[in-house]
Design an enzyme around this catalytic site. Sequence first.
Site, PDB file in Angstrom:
ATOM      1  CG  ASP A  42      -2.315   0.333   0.958  1.00 58.03           C
ATOM      2  OD1 ASP A  42      -2.506   1.162   0.053  1.00 58.03           O
ATOM      3  OD2 ASP A  42      -3.220  -0.174   1.625  1.00 58.03           O
ATOM      4  CD1 TRP A  68      -5.300   2.760  -2.999  1.00 58.69           C
ATOM      5  CD2 TRP A  68      -4.172   4.680  -2.832  1.00 58.69           C
ATOM      6  NE1 TRP A  68      -4.582   2.720  -1.837  1.00 58.69           N
ATOM      7  CE2 TRP A  68      -3.883   3.894  -1.708  1.00 58.69           C
ATOM      8  CE3 TRP A  68      -3.578   5.945  -2.952  1.00 58.69           C
ATOM      9  CZ2 TRP A  68      -3.020   4.321  -0.702  1.00 58.69           C
ATOM     10  CZ3 TRP A  68      -2.715   6.363  -1.953  1.00 58.69           C
ATOM     11  CH2 TRP A  68      -2.450   5.557  -0.850  1.00 58.69           C
ATOM     12  CG  ASP A 128      -9.666   1.283  -0.696  1.00 60.59           C
ATOM     13  OD1 ASP A 128      -8.708   1.285  -1.487  1.00 60.59           O
ATOM     14  OD2 ASP A 128      -9.539   1.202   0.533  1.00 60.59           O
TER      15      ASP A 128
HETATM   16  C1  GLA Z   1      -5.979   0.810   1.383  1.00 62.42           C
HETATM   17  C2  GLA Z   1      -6.107  -0.241   0.293  1.00 62.42           C
HETATM   18  C3  GLA Z   1      -7.173  -1.255   0.690  1.00 62.42           C
HETATM   19  C4  GLA Z   1      -6.816  -1.901   2.010  1.00 62.42           C
HETATM   20  C5  GLA Z   1      -6.587  -0.829   3.064  1.00 62.42           C
HETATM   21  C6  GLA Z   1      -5.994  -1.386   4.356  1.00 62.42           C
HETATM   22  O1  GLA Z   1      -7.120   1.592   1.507  1.00 62.42           O
HETATM   23  O2  GLA Z   1      -6.417   0.358  -0.933  1.00 62.42           O
HETATM   24  O3  GLA Z   1      -7.333  -2.229  -0.318  1.00 62.42           O
HETATM   25  O4  GLA Z   1      -5.671  -2.699   1.850  1.00 62.42           O
HETATM   26  O5  GLA Z   1      -5.695   0.165   2.612  1.00 62.42           O
HETATM   27  O6  GLA Z   1      -5.856  -0.388   5.329  1.00 62.42           O
END
Ligand code: GLA
Length: 545
Positions: free
Chosen positions: A167, A205, A224
């Site tokens: 991440d 992302w 997400d």
């Molecule tokens: C980010 C990622 C998610 C998840 C969260 C965990 O938001 O994009 O897929 O892994 O972190 O905190």
Amino acid sequence: MFIVKNKLVRTMKFLNLCILALGCSLNMAAQNAPVTPPIMGWSSWNTYRVNINDTLIKKQADAMVQAGLKDAGYTFINIDDGFFGWRDEKGVLHTHPQRFPNGVKGVVEHIHSLGLKAGIYSDAGSNTCGSIWDNDANGIGVGLYGFEHQDANLYFNEWGFDFIKIDYCGACQELSLDEEKRYMEIRQAIDKVAGSHIAVNVCRWAFPGTWARNVGSSWRISPDITPEWRSVKSIIAKNMYLSAYAGGGHYNDMDMLEIGRGLSQQEEEVHFGMWCIMSSPLMIGCDLTTIPSASLELLKNPELIALNQDPLGLQAYVVQHEGESYVLVKDIEQERGKVRAVALYNPSDEPCDFSVPLEVLELGGKVNVRDLVKRQDLPAVKEILKKHLPPHSVLLLRMEAERRLEPSRYEAEWAYLPCYNDLALRPKGVLYAPMAEASGGMKVSYLGGRKENYAEWNKVYSEQGGLYEMTVFYVPDKYRKLEVKVNNEKTVSLNKLEEGNGKSLASLSIRVHLKAGYNVVRMGASYCWAPDIDCFTLKRIGEPD
Ligand code: GLA
């Protein structure tokens, strides 16, 4: 002497043909060699967020086997954020004292004992996303930053994980690092300590840039996911013009699945079906012990799974876009064969009539059609495919034609742009942009300015090779220049482009030689902006030299 020479010439010609044939078949073999498919499995985040523990993970692994998902091809059990405890004075990472009081090694052993693989999660910076968004204080100071080698040794050599999702919350919020450099450092540490077989997912992302394929087997392209139609629809929209970056065992990751978490049956079909035809990793995100049976059946549909795990590993691209409707297509089973997978996708809130000329799909003659969601043959079609689709729905088809047609149009939105990313880091970065007048409603903007900033179509196909008329459709601007390269050899520089208002299109035609098979076409401008490009068409006008 003459006879001997003649014989020699014939033998030489024969040998040349053999070498050519061998070259061709090696080439075809390389093209058709199966690639590592997108990963399939289950991940803890969507349902449990940071509230996970050792028993829960083991139960989900057991349920994956019992529900028949392992047999269907799902192999990974991924522990996402929430397992972190603290880092001690020697920098050693410990697991959460209540959630994983005995560590995670036993959990990994359990997963492996079921014949499954285990995945873990970390952050490129110091703090995890959970520490920021879920107030998980244990996520502070536990990221990879400064501990790349030590953590890689722990995760892969000591605990035995096979995969890691990395991440970026910590890295972008506190440290403001350069993505490419940071992820490369981590990849190098993993390679050195554990080996290049460890699969990495880049979780930034947004499409992070073409460098991501040097780091991971997949990269997130969107924020997400949530279990809502608008989220599924927006992620599909984000991935619509990224097909050029998938391939060779590398995939655009549309995020973990929200199947079994409250979407309607039809919306679940869109969600799963589009993830399959776009070759996204398939990570289930629901509670496998309580999954509704219709959702489970959808996740186990062998024809949709085959579409996702197809040996060519390609992502479908848009060949028709009218109003809010899209038609996507990709080769399956064999490159440039007679079988293609097609999606008619209606994301709108209204029903939609599709009318797709089969030549747009490069399919000729009578075409057999199979519905991959219903697993039923549909009536064969000729010349045109007509279908009526309800709102929020998709029709996923396997189409097998009598003949494969040579393509005649290449859209700018299919092109590989080496300088493209979706991080919005700098204004005037090259991008795919909507333009109502453009074919397919899209163009590429901000090409050129430097040599590296070009658009490339690397599968421009000619059946027999020959002389072609290439017509380029562009947005006129007399201060711009266009360089066109075919197979890196012939450069055509066009300095006298038409003047325009930025809204209408102009076209110019040039003659190019294409060899039989695949050709590479590049467009750009080395020292000033190139015009925005809509598409180019090809018409064969002569035999090869
Ligand atoms: C980010 C990622 C998610 C998840 C969260 C965990 O938001 O994009 O897929 O892994 O972190 O905190």
